[in-house]
Every structure is written in C-alpha cells, then in structure tokens.
Design a protein around this motif. Structure first.
Motif, PDB file in Angstrom:
ATOM      1  N   ASP A  53      38.406  30.270  15.547  1.00 30.61           N
ATOM      2  CA  ASP A  53      38.878  31.558  16.282  1.00 30.61           C
ATOM      3  C   ASP A  53      39.193  32.568  16.974  1.00 30.61           C
ATOM      4  O   ASP A  53      39.828  32.834  18.022  1.00 30.61           O
ATOM      5  N   ILE A  54      37.768  32.206  16.608  1.00 30.28           N
ATOM      6  CA  ILE A  54      37.181  33.560  18.005  1.00 30.28           C
ATOM      7  C   ILE A  54      37.570  33.283  18.926  1.00 30.28           C
ATOM      8  O   ILE A  54      37.379  33.801  20.339  1.00 30.28           O
ATOM      9  N   LEU A  55      36.873  31.883  19.761  1.00 33.75           N
ATOM     10  CA  LEU A  55      36.957  31.521  20.941  1.00 33.75           C
ATOM     11  C   LEU A  55      38.768  31.768  21.455  1.00 33.75           C
ATOM     12  O   LEU A  55      39.194  32.076  22.553  1.00 33.75           O
ATOM     13  N   VAL A  56      39.751  30.560  20.528  1.00 35.78           N
ATOM     14  CA  VAL A  56      41.281  30.964  21.128  1.00 35.78           C
ATOM     15  C   VAL A  56      41.343  32.579  21.899  1.00 35.78           C
ATOM     16  O   VAL A  56      41.930  33.299  22.571  1.00 35.78           O
ATOM     17  N   LEU A  57      40.612  33.657  20.883  1.00 33.95           N
ATOM     18  CA  LEU A  57      41.262  34.720  20.872  1.00 33.95           C
ATOM     19  C   LEU A  57      40.568  35.593  22.239  1.00 33.95           C
ATOM     20  O   LEU A  57      40.643  36.378  22.931  1.00 33.95           O
ATOM     21  N   LEU A  58      39.087  34.838  22.595  1.00 34.84           N
ATOM     22  CA  LEU A  58      38.441  35.562  23.934  1.00 34.84           C
ATOM     23  C   LEU A  58      39.457  34.575  24.980  1.00 34.84           C
ATOM     24  O   LEU A  58      38.972  35.496  25.868  1.00 34.84           O
ATOM     25  N   ALA A  59      39.692  33.332  24.951  1.00 30.54           N
ATOM     26  CA  ALA A  59      39.749  33.099  26.087  1.00 30.54           C
ATOM     27  C   ALA A  59      41.451  33.630  26.014  1.00 30.54           C
ATOM     28  O   ALA A  59      41.844  33.501  27.552  1.00 30.54           O
ATOM     29  N   ARG A  60      42.074  33.888  24.985  1.00 29.78           N
ATOM     30  CA  ARG A  60      43.086  34.807  25.803  1.00 29.78           C
ATOM     31  C   ARG A  60      43.003  35.587  25.779  1.00 29.78           C
ATOM     32  O   ARG A  60      44.022  36.504  26.541  1.00 29.78           O
ATOM     33  N   TYR A  61      42.021  36.776  25.916  1.00 27.74           N
ATOM     34  CA  TYR A  61      42.099  38.100  26.423  1.00 27.74           C
ATOM     35  C   TYR A  61      41.652  37.459  27.638  1.00 27.74           C
ATOM     36  O   TYR A  61      41.605  38.438  28.742  1.00 27.74           O
ATOM     37  N   LYS A  62      41.072  36.890  27.594  1.00 32.51           N
ATOM     38  CA  LYS A  62      40.523  36.004  29.691  1.00 32.51           C
ATOM     39  C   LYS A  62      41.305  36.345  30.436  1.00 32.51           C
ATOM     40  O   LYS A  62      41.829  36.830  31.538  1.00 32.51           O
ATOM     41  N   GLN A  63      42.271  35.425  30.004  1.00 34.18           N
ATOM     42  CA  GLN A  63      43.685  35.561  30.617  1.00 34.18           C
ATOM     43  C   GLN A  63      44.627  37.101  31.001  1.00 34.18           C
ATOM     44  O   GLN A  63      45.734  36.845  31.580  1.00 34.18           O
ATOM     45  N   LEU A  64      44.334  37.936  30.073  1.00 31.22           N
ATOM     46  CA  LEU A  64      45.189  38.995  30.041  1.00 31.22           C
ATOM     47  C   LEU A  64      44.798  39.856  31.258  1.00 31.22           C
ATOM     48  O   LEU A  64      43.832  40.004  32.544  1.00 31.22           O
ATOM     49  N   ASN A  65      46.153  40.778  31.950  1.00 34.98           N
ATOM     50  CA  ASN A  65      46.326  41.267  33.116  1.00 34.98           C
ATOM     51  C   ASN A  65      45.373  42.755  32.794  1.00 34.98           C
ATOM     52  O   ASN A  65      44.620  43.476  31.568  1.00 34.98           O
ATOM     53  N   PRO A  66      44.710  43.321  33.903  1.00 35.94           N
ATOM     54  CA  PRO A  66      44.042  44.647  33.599  1.00 35.94           C
ATOM     55  C   PRO A  66      44.617  45.332  33.082  1.00 35.94           C
ATOM     56  O   PRO A  66      43.386  46.053  32.073  1.00 35.94           O
ATOM     57  N   PHE A  67      45.534  46.145  32.826  1.00 32.74           N
ATOM     58  CA  PHE A  67      45.871  47.166  31.825  1.00 32.74           C
ATOM     59  C   PHE A  67      46.075  46.673  30.591  1.00 32.74           C
ATOM     60  O   PHE A  67      44.992  47.979  29.707  1.00 32.74           O
ATOM     61  N   LYS A  68      46.237  45.639  29.909  1.00 38.62           N
ATOM     62  CA  LYS A  68      45.798  44.972  28.799  1.00 38.62           C
ATOM     63  C   LYS A  68      45.268  45.212  28.499  1.00 38.62           C
ATOM     64  O   LYS A  68      44.458  45.567  27.319  1.00 38.62           O
ATOM     65  N   LYS A  69      43.930  44.447  29.388  1.00 39.47           N
ATOM     66  CA  LYS A  69      42.356  44.766  29.143  1.00 39.47           C
ATOM     67  C   LYS A  69      41.740  46.557  28.822  1.00 39.47           C
ATOM     68  O   LYS A  69      41.492  46.372  27.719  1.00 39.47           O
ATOM     69  N   LEU A  70      42.322  47.330  29.581  1.00 40.42           N
ATOM     70  CA  LEU A  70      41.868  48.629  29.249  1.00 40.42           C
ATOM     71  C   LEU A  70      42.751  48.931  27.890  1.00 40.42           C
ATOM     72  O   LEU A  70      42.490  49.689  27.156  1.00 40.42           O
TER      73      LEU A  70
END
Length: 102
Positions: A53-70
C-alpha cells in the motif's frame, strides 16, 4: 529555545549535529545520513502491516500538484516521532540500493 529541544531524543540531536557539520568533507552524504542509527525501525511488525500500500500512496503523492504537496507537508509537521520514524523506515525499505531514490 531549550524547551523545544526537551522532547528531542539524544539520537536525533546527534543526527542533526552531524548534518550541521560545516566542513562538507566531514559532513555525511544523503546516503550516509539515511543509514544513521536514528532511522532504525521502531516497530517492524507495524511496518510490515502496510505492505505494498505504501507504494500506491507514494505514487499518488508524486502525481499531486505543488499546492497539495505543500498542504501535506504542513500536516506532516504535526506527526509524532513514532509516526515520523515509521515513514522514514518505509522509505528506507523502498530504497533498496540505499541511494536515496525510490
């Protein structure tokens, strides 16, 4: 202030001190820093529970726009030391060659 450091473990203090070494020849590389004792797993059974599951979560995070990452970064600042340790260990488990990249 000193009160801010009261809750910081000695291992974390030592780790930070090595990262703040002025002489770059003496300061650890990112790969060396990730091998520091401070990153040791707090609870291996908890880590294993997340599995792939952690791989899926990391892949999703990588796709986020910069504002959501912040936004996620700001939320992560409220994590406990145990939660932070868990995330660091997960990263180390995924970084199979120890180069700091997944």
């Amino acid at each position: 202030s000193d009160q801010e450091w009261d809750t910081v473990s000695q291992a974390a203090r030592n780790f930070i001190q090595t990262l703040l070494t002025k002489d770059s020849k003496l300061r650890p590389s990112a790969t060396q820093a990730l091998k520091d004792n401070w990153f040791e797993a707090l609870n291996i059974s908890t880590l294993a529970a997340y599995g792939d599951d952690i791989l899926v979560l990391l892949a999703r995070y990588k796709q986020l726009n910069p504002f959501k990452k912040l936004a996620y970064t700001l939320i992560a600042k409220d994590l406990t030391q145990t939660e932070i340790g868990f995330l660091k260990q997960q990263y180390r488990l995924l970084d199979t060659d120890g180069d700091g990249n997944i």
